[in-house]
Motif scaffolding. Structure first.
Motif, PDB file in Angstrom:
ATOM      1  N   GLY A  46       0.818  -1.215   0.000  1.00  0.00           N
ATOM      2  CA  GLY A  46       0.000   0.000   0.000  1.00  0.00           C
ATOM      3  C   GLY A  46       0.843   1.252   0.000  1.00  0.00           C
ATOM      4  O   GLY A  46       0.507   2.249  -0.658  1.00  0.00           O
ATOM      5  N   ASP A  47       1.965   1.216   0.726  1.00  0.00           N
ATOM      6  CA  ASP A  47       2.843   2.384   0.801  1.00  0.00           C
ATOM      7  C   ASP A  47       3.715   2.506  -0.449  1.00  0.00           C
ATOM      8  O   ASP A  47       4.004   3.620  -0.904  1.00  0.00           O
ATOM      9  N   SER A  48       4.138   1.365  -1.016  1.00  0.00           N
ATOM     10  CA  SER A  48       5.123   1.423  -2.099  1.00  0.00           C
ATOM     11  C   SER A  48       4.497   1.551  -3.490  1.00  0.00           C
ATOM     12  O   SER A  48       5.046   2.222  -4.360  1.00  0.00           O
ATOM     13  N   ILE A  49       3.345   0.902  -3.726  1.00  0.00           N
ATOM     14  CA  ILE A  49       2.795   0.968  -5.083  1.00  0.00           C
ATOM     15  C   ILE A  49       1.338   1.431  -5.128  1.00  0.00           C
ATOM     16  O   ILE A  49       0.867   1.836  -6.183  1.00  0.00           O
ATOM     17  N   GLY A  50       0.599   1.366  -4.031  1.00  0.00           N
ATOM     18  CA  GLY A  50      -0.793   1.810  -4.044  1.00  0.00           C
ATOM     19  C   GLY A  50      -1.761   0.679  -3.748  1.00  0.00           C
ATOM     20  O   GLY A  50      -1.381  -0.365  -3.211  1.00  0.00           O
ATOM     21  N   LEU A  51      -3.015   0.853  -4.112  1.00  0.00           N
ATOM     22  CA  LEU A  51      -4.080  -0.099  -3.823  1.00  0.00           C
ATOM     23  C   LEU A  51      -4.348  -1.007  -5.023  1.00  0.00           C
ATOM     24  O   LEU A  51      -4.121  -0.612  -6.173  1.00  0.00           O
ATOM     25  N   PRO A  52      -4.860  -2.222  -4.792  1.00  0.00           N
ATOM     26  CA  PRO A  52      -5.171  -3.118  -5.918  1.00  0.00           C
ATOM     27  C   PRO A  52      -6.148  -2.505  -6.907  1.00  0.00           C
ATOM     28  O   PRO A  52      -6.078  -2.793  -8.112  1.00  0.00           O
ATOM     29  N   SER A  53      -7.058  -1.673  -6.430  1.00  0.00           N
ATOM     30  CA  SER A  53      -8.059  -1.065  -7.313  1.00  0.00           C
ATOM     31  C   SER A  53      -7.446  -0.118  -8.340  1.00  0.00           C
ATOM     32  O   SER A  53      -8.093   0.255  -9.322  1.00  0.00           O
ATOM     33  N   GLU A  54      -6.180   0.264  -8.136  1.00  0.00           N
ATOM     34  CA  GLU A  54      -5.506   1.170  -9.052  1.00  0.00           C
ATOM     35  C   GLU A  54      -4.828   0.425 -10.208  1.00  0.00           C
ATOM     36  O   GLU A  54      -4.244   1.057 -11.095  1.00  0.00           O
ATOM     37  N   PHE A  55      -4.924  -0.915 -10.175  1.00  0.00           N
ATOM     38  CA  PHE A  55      -4.184  -1.716 -11.152  1.00  0.00           C
ATOM     39  C   PHE A  55      -5.078  -2.679 -11.913  1.00  0.00           C
ATOM     40  O   PHE A  55      -6.090  -3.163 -11.400  1.00  0.00           O
ATOM     41  N   LEU A  56      -4.667  -2.941 -13.151  1.00  0.00           N
ATOM     42  CA  LEU A  56      -5.194  -4.062 -13.917  1.00  0.00           C
ATOM     43  C   LEU A  56      -4.369  -5.268 -13.489  1.00  0.00           C
ATOM     44  O   LEU A  56      -3.137  -5.248 -13.577  1.00  0.00           O
ATOM     45  N   ILE A  57      -5.015  -6.330 -13.013  1.00  0.00           N
ATOM     46  CA  ILE A  57      -4.310  -7.514 -12.525  1.00  0.00           C
ATOM     47  C   ILE A  57      -4.489  -8.648 -13.534  1.00  0.00           C
ATOM     48  O   ILE A  57      -5.613  -9.016 -13.877  1.00  0.00           O
ATOM     49  N   GLU A  58      -3.374  -9.191 -14.016  1.00  0.00           N
ATOM     50  CA  GLU A  58      -3.390 -10.274 -14.995  1.00  0.00           C
ATOM     51  C   GLU A  58      -2.424 -11.370 -14.556  1.00  0.00           C
ATOM     52  O   GLU A  58      -1.586 -11.167 -13.678  1.00  0.00           O
ATOM     53  N   HIS A  59      -2.521 -12.520 -15.203  1.00  0.00           N
ATOM     54  CA  HIS A  59      -1.530 -13.572 -15.001  1.00  0.00           C
ATOM     55  C   HIS A  59      -0.237 -13.190 -15.716  1.00  0.00           C
ATOM     56  O   HIS A  59      -0.265 -12.550 -16.768  1.00  0.00           O
ATOM     57  N   LYS A  60       0.889 -13.609 -15.136  1.00  0.00           N
ATOM     58  CA  LYS A  60       2.163 -13.455 -15.832  1.00  0.00           C
ATOM     59  C   LYS A  60       2.458 -14.764 -16.564  1.00  0.00           C
ATOM     60  O   LYS A  60       2.834 -15.756 -15.950  1.00  0.00           O
ATOM     61  N   PHE A  61       2.261 -14.742 -17.866  1.00  0.00           N
ATOM     62  CA  PHE A  61       2.464 -15.937 -18.663  1.00  0.00           C
ATOM     63  C   PHE A  61       3.939 -16.114 -19.017  1.00  0.00           C
ATOM     64  O   PHE A  61       4.695 -15.146 -19.107  1.00  0.00           O
ATOM     65  N   ASP A  62       4.338 -17.366 -19.223  1.00  0.00           N
ATOM     66  CA  ASP A  62       5.728 -17.690 -19.544  1.00  0.00           C
ATOM     67  C   ASP A  62       5.808 -18.101 -21.007  1.00  0.00           C
ATOM     68  O   ASP A  62       5.754 -19.276 -21.348  1.00  0.00           O
ATOM     69  N   GLY A  63       5.908 -17.117 -21.888  1.00  0.00           N
ATOM     70  CA  GLY A  63       5.983 -17.395 -23.317  1.00  0.00           C
ATOM     71  C   GLY A  63       6.986 -16.481 -23.990  1.00  0.00           C
ATOM     72  O   GLY A  63       8.003 -16.115 -23.404  1.00  0.00           O
ATOM     73  N   ILE A  64       6.693 -16.110 -25.217  1.00  0.00           N
ATOM     74  CA  ILE A  64       7.551 -15.200 -25.985  1.00  0.00           C
ATOM     75  C   ILE A  64       6.810 -13.884 -26.145  1.00  0.00           C
ATOM     76  O   ILE A  64       5.752 -13.825 -26.771  1.00  0.00           O
ATOM     77  N   ARG A  65       7.344 -12.830 -25.583  1.00  0.00           N
ATOM     78  CA  ARG A  65       6.730 -11.504 -25.717  1.00  0.00           C
ATOM     79  C   ARG A  65       6.798 -11.091 -27.180  1.00  0.00           C
ATOM     80  O   ARG A  65       7.844 -11.192 -27.836  1.00  0.00           O
ATOM     81  N   ALA A  66       5.683 -10.623 -27.703  1.00  0.00           N
ATOM     82  CA  ALA A  66       5.639 -10.296 -29.130  1.00  0.00           C
ATOM     83  C   ALA A  66       4.576  -9.245 -29.412  1.00  0.00           C
ATOM     84  O   ALA A  66       3.692  -8.994 -28.583  1.00  0.00           O
ATOM     85  N   GLN A  67       4.674  -8.657 -30.588  1.00  0.00           N
ATOM     86  CA  GLN A  67       3.640  -7.762 -31.095  1.00  0.00           C
ATOM     87  C   GLN A  67       3.084  -8.360 -32.385  1.00  0.00           C
ATOM     88  O   GLN A  67       3.839  -8.855 -33.232  1.00  0.00           O
ATOM     89  N   LEU A  68       1.775  -8.334 -32.502  1.00  0.00           N
ATOM     90  CA  LEU A  68       1.090  -8.780 -33.705  1.00  0.00           C
ATOM     91  C   LEU A  68       0.723  -7.536 -34.503  1.00  0.00           C
ATOM     92  O   LEU A  68      -0.074  -6.706 -34.057  1.00  0.00           O
ATOM     93  N   ILE A  69       1.352  -7.367 -35.655  1.00  0.00           N
ATOM     94  CA  ILE A  69       1.226  -6.151 -36.459  1.00  0.00           C
ATOM     95  C   ILE A  69       0.363  -6.430 -37.677  1.00  0.00           C
ATOM     96  O   ILE A  69       0.669  -7.310 -38.487  1.00  0.00           O
ATOM     97  N   ARG A  70      -0.715  -5.695 -37.807  1.00  0.00           N
ATOM     98  CA  ARG A  70      -1.630  -5.847 -38.952  1.00  0.00           C
ATOM     99  C   ARG A  70      -1.720  -4.522 -39.682  1.00  0.00           C
ATOM    100  O   ARG A  70      -2.439  -3.605 -39.291  1.00  0.00           O
ATOM    101  N   ARG A  71      -0.909  -4.400 -40.728  1.00  0.00           N
ATOM    102  CA  ARG A  71      -0.979  -3.209 -41.575  1.00  0.00           C
ATOM    103  C   ARG A  71      -1.177  -3.705 -43.005  1.00  0.00           C
ATOM    104  O   ARG A  71      -2.099  -4.478 -43.235  1.00  0.00           O
ATOM    105  N   SER A  72      -0.349  -3.256 -43.936  1.00  0.00           N
ATOM    106  CA  SER A  72      -0.483  -3.759 -45.305  1.00  0.00           C
ATOM    107  C   SER A  72      -0.041  -5.217 -45.386  1.00  0.00           C
ATOM    108  O   SER A  72      -0.346  -5.914 -46.351  1.00  0.00           O
ATOM    109  N   GLU A  73       0.701  -5.671 -44.380  1.00  0.00           N
ATOM    110  CA  GLU A  73       1.056  -7.072 -44.229  1.00  0.00           C
ATOM    111  C   GLU A  73       0.911  -7.430 -42.754  1.00  0.00           C
ATOM    112  O   GLU A  73       0.806  -6.552 -41.898  1.00  0.00           O
TER     113      GLU A  73
END
Length: 558
Positions: free
Chosen positions: A219-246
């Protein structure tokens, strides 16, 4: 090449960030575009793969230096670094030549991959005879794929931006695209008037900081849970999916890896043009349960996902055996507009709309979110991570934008406690760089199965590790290695198996490549167990029990 060697020395001899940036800025201001392009490539981590193995380089260097093999090995052991050893033992050049960095790379380093062994020897020996000692060292590093630089990638990009009058964030964005180490591509990258319209251009990734405070202080160091989006930390390959002309899949390692995931590219064709998703590539088992009621299936081990990488062509059996998904958790571009400056809560709403339009059968999934009234409840959610095949929780500020790099305060990764086992050190070898004169890289074993139980049988290698000890502890282990060596194999010393350590690691999987039949993911020394005897170390049976408890489905490392 002389100017690049000067830059290497200037950066290596200082610990001041301002001096490192100043040296880099001066280099990029002065260097011809062709040289600057190659410098940018190697200084930002895009090294060439090694075309010649170390054994051949050692043999050829010993022959040219007219040293018997045993003496060269002794020199290598004393110095600790092969490139430095070669640069020191070779005779002075007899046909000195001044290379530009680009000339050396194009004429001598790049061609090695296409030559046979005899041709490789001729080209390397000829180059040794043309370079001064300092430049030979860099030539070795550049062709061996082991080049390391004394300034972080972000400092290199900052210096380049300053030299060319481009904001560092904009410079980072420009580099997240397809470019080659050519004068033409470099000129385009640093042209302030160049339009940012490359359809393959990704965005610099936002990286989370580790959360290490005690939960009572959250609470002192980062704030309250309501201030955050909480998700699972998955163990994969971080990537971006780009959809433009290709449609492209861009990894955090700055590679286009679309060829390994054609089914994702196909599904992404249903996304509106001008869309960029940030997420995680995961090997996924739809029939193994569910992460949440809204997210069917469970992730498969990272080792399974690795089998899909570096595949140049479609292989139906492999692709069927290792199904993948793209777990989307952020939206960076929509309708061709960069929306990174919008708040996380707004980007999430837009992301949900974009992914849900694809339908339930799509391999592009929406990362599930959770809510917690307090941090104790969040800790309960985190405690379920292992049974779900995830690493912990991600906490993302709902009011924050999508930033560049690792910026503390808004994105946090709260990982579960690592696995641990007790092991015995069986061998050691020197480190590299500043640790080249110390034994810092260790091999560890556990006891083989035996009716006599723990502490009997033989020690079977389970892992190697080099991090986790303090400098003082490293010196003590180094002294022990030197006094208790029982045998040698090149730079490796076998030692009396008397030191016990607790190893921490993130995952465990079956492996046909290891004597133990298992492989540990990210092993490091958690602590030196002065309170334990070698007989107290773990056994193969106990490690296998850990593997079974971890429920690592389909985890054999090929």
């Amino acid at each position: 090449m002389k100017r690049f060697a000067q830059l290497y020395q200037e950066v290596d001899r200082t610990t001041r960030t301002s001096e490192k940036v100043g040296a880099l800025r001066a280099y990029f201001e002065e260097a011809p575009d062709a040289d600057a392009a190659w410098a940018l490539r190697v200084l930002t981590g895009k090294r060439l793969r090694r075309a010649v193995n170390y054994r051949l380089m050692r043999t050829w260097a010993a022959e040219v230096a007219e040293l018997p093999e045993w003496l060269f090995k002794e020199c290598h052991q004393a110095v600790g670094d092969l490139s430095e050893t070669i640069s020191l033992v070779l005779p002075d050049p007899t046909h000195s030549r001044e290379f530009a960095l680009s000339e050396l790379m194009i004429e001598r380093v790049v061609p090695l991959a296409s030559l046979d062994e005899t041709e490789q020897r001729e080209l390397i020996v000829r180059t040794w005879d043309e370079l001064a000692k300092e430049q030979r060292f860099l030539f070795q590093k550049l062709m061996s794929g082991a080049f390391r630089f004394g300034a972080a990638r972000k400092l290199v990009i900052r210096a380049l931006g300053e030299a060319k009058g481009i904001d560092s964030a904009a410079m980072e964005h420009r580099l997240a695209s397809r470019w080659e180490a050519t004068a033409e591509d470099f000129a385009r990258l640093v042209n302030p008037d160049e339009a940012d319209d490359d359809p393959a251009r990704a965005y610099p990734f936002y990286l989370a900081s580790p959360l290490e405070d005690e939960i009572e202080r959250f609470g002192d160091s980062i704030g309250l849970p309501s201030e955050f989006l909480i998700e699972h930390k998955f163990d994969g390959i971080r990537a971006q999916l780009i959809r433009r002309s290709e449609t492209l899949v861009w990894s955090r390692g700055e590679e286009i890896i679309s060829q390994a995931f054609p089914e994702l590219v196909m599904d992404a064709s249903a996304i509106s043009e001008g869309t960029v998703l940030d997420g995680e590539l995961l090997a996924w088992d739809d029939g193994a349960g569910e992460v949440t009621a809204e997210c069917r299936g469970l992730p498969m081990p990272f080792s399974t996902l690795q089998r899909r990488l570096n595949r140049k062509s479609y292989q139906p059996t492999l692709f069927d055996d290792v199904p993948v998904i793209f777990m989307a958790y952020d939206l960076l571009e929509l309708g061709g507009e960069d929306i990174r400056e919008r708040a996380m809560r707004e980007r999430r709403v837009l992301l949900e709309a974009a992914v849900r339009e694809l339908g339930r059968g799509s391999r592009i999934r929406l990362s599930p979110t959770m809510s917690a009234a307090n941090w104790s409840r969040a800790a309960e959610l985190r405690a379920r991570s292992r049974e779900l095949g995830v690493e912990g929780l991600m906490l993302k500020s709902l009011s924050g934008p999508y930033r560049t790099g690792r910026v503390r305060g808004e994105w946090w990764k709260w990982k579960v406690e690592p696995y641990t086992i007790d092991v015995v050190m069986t061998a050691a070898q020197p480190g590299s760089g500043k640790r080249a004169s110390l034994y810092t890289d260790y091999t560890f074993g556990v006891w083989s199965e035996s009716e006599a139980g723990q502490g009997a049988g033989e020690l079977v290698t389970i892992a190697k590790a080099y991090s986790g000890l303090s400098n003082q502890e490293i010196k003590r282990v180094d002294a022990y290695v030197r006094k208790h060596t029982t045998g040698r194999a090149g730079p490796v010393r076998m030692v009396e198996p008397k030191l016990v350590f607790e190893l921490a690691f993130e995952g465990i999987a079956e492996s046909s490549r290891h004597a133990s039949g298992m492989a540990l993911r990210f092993p490091r020394m958690h602590r030196w167990r002065h309170d334990k005897q070698p007989k107290d170390a773990d056994t193969l049976a106990s490690v296998r029990e850990l593997l079974e408890r971890a429920n690592m489905r389909g985890s054999e490392v090929k």
